[in-house]
Enzyme design. Structure first.
Site, PDB file in Angstrom:
ATOM      1  CB  SER A 101      34.568 -71.225  40.834  1.00  0.00           C
ATOM      2  OG  SER A 101      34.093 -70.511  42.214  1.00  0.00           O
ATOM      3  CE  LYS A 104      36.714 -66.511  48.349  1.00  0.00           C
ATOM      4  NZ  LYS A 104      35.431 -65.205  48.194  1.00  0.00           N
ATOM      5  CE1 TYR A 124      20.374 -65.960  46.680  1.00  0.00           C
ATOM      6  CE2 TYR A 124      18.278 -67.350  46.520  1.00  0.00           C
ATOM      7  CZ  TYR A 124      19.164 -66.944  47.267  1.00  0.00           C
ATOM      8  OH  TYR A 124      18.467 -66.978  48.545  1.00  0.00           O
TER       9      TYR A 124
END
Length: 340
Positions: A140, A193, A49
């Site tokens: 972020s 979003k 990740y």
């Protein structure tokens, strides 16, 4: 120093665990795969990740809830929307006292149209082991947070003290945290979003340029605001970090999994092919379904969401959906911002 459990060892959960560890906290990161947690504990990496990133040695990996949650003073939930209820049900029995919960997930439950904080509250209703619920949201990318690049987010809660507690927990020189009392608006902005990011990706896959992207983002923000204010959010929230800020970063960056998924769809791949290639959750797909159904129920005009829904779930050709969007009836721009 506080004992904090971060549930969800993907890129975002790992990045937030790094922020907490940098702030001196005792961090327990909970994942599903033992080999991933062994890698974290032995090599202090999470290559699947966050490739090429070294995590602080004060982060310990766990797969078992009972061991990870012993004596914790706060819990950070960073799991997909579809796993949220099950995760809360798993953690509640191991909480020795009521603790604050912070969630950093973005989505709406398709079956119920509930926001994530509502889902968490419902699952804790019979036990009262959660003292407060706060959402952390904003522009972020996990990759940049893990590199300790300057990032700003907002935290929102119905409990002002809980929001301030979360602000103090996370804020440092690289990770600036604002508070916001509008829990509904922050959650809606963060969830919806992803729909607009998917749509921007589709237009890129179709070969359209910056003009189209700007149109989708701007009109997309208008329909997010319409739905959000109808649900009780404050209009100003959508011009802040969890609204406009998150929209910009998600719609314009190759880091965005929703944007990348949308691009593949625009290039002609099926939804199944896209999900196989992505190999990770694309929250915007489920959120598109939930938002479309909500807009129909509440009679809110959401043309971008409707067009994307028709592509994802009704098999409409993306070019046709774009043509239908451009051919809609003439409208006044500003008068349609907060009403259908």
């Amino acid at each position: 120093m506080q004992k904090i459990a971060v549930i969800g060892a993907g890129s975002w959960g790992s990045a937030l665990a790094m922020v907490l560890a940098d702030n001196g906290h005792d961090v327990r990161l909970v994942g599903r795969r033992q080999e991933q947690m062994d890698e974290l504990n032995e090599r202090h990496t999470n290559e699947s990740y966050l490739p090429n990133i070294e995590l602080p040695t004060t982060i310990r990996g766990y797969t078992g809830m009972e061991e990870a949650l012993g004596g914790v003073e706060a819990i950070v939930l960073v799991v997909p929307t579809k796993a949220m209820r099950e995760t809360v049900r798993k953690i509640v029995p191991y909480l020795q006292k009521a603790v604050p919960v912070i969630h950093a997930s973005k989505g709406i439950e398709p079956a119920t149209h509930k926001r994530i904080s509502e889902m968490i509250a419902e699952e804790d209703a019979s036990t009262n082991r959660i003292s407060s619920i706060t959402v952390l949201s904003g522009p972020s990318h996990a990759e940049e947070v893990a590199l300790r690049q300057p990032t700003t987010v907002t935290v929102a809660s119905a409990d002002d003290e809980a929001a301030k507690y979360t602000q103090n927990l996370f804020m440092n020189q690289q990770f600036r945290v604002y508070t916001n009392p509008d829990l509904i608006g922050v959650e809606i902005g963060g969830a919806l979003k992803n729909i607009i990011a998917l749509a921007c990706g589709v237009t890129n896959g179709l070969g359209y340029g910056d003009n189209t992207k700007a149109a989708i983002m701007t009109r997309g923000l208008a329909e997010i605001s319409r739905l959000g204010t109808t649900m009780g959010a404050k209009p100003l929230t959508f011009s802040g970090l969890s609204g406009l800020g998150d929209l910009i970063v998600t719609c314009t960056s190759v880091h965005s999994r929703n944007w990348r998924a949308g691009r593949m769809i625009g290039e002609g791949l099926s939804m199944d092919e896209v999900l196989e290639k992505m190999g990770m959750v694309v929250e915007g797909i489920r959120t598109t379904q939930a938002a479309y159904e909500l807009s129909e129920k509440l009679e809110i005009d959401m043309p971008v969401t409707k067009a994307l829904y028709s592509v994802l779930f009704n098999g409409i050709d993306p070019y046709q959906a774009a043509e239908e969007l451009m051919g809609r009836v003439k409208r006044h721009e500003v008068e349609s911002l907060y009403r259908s």
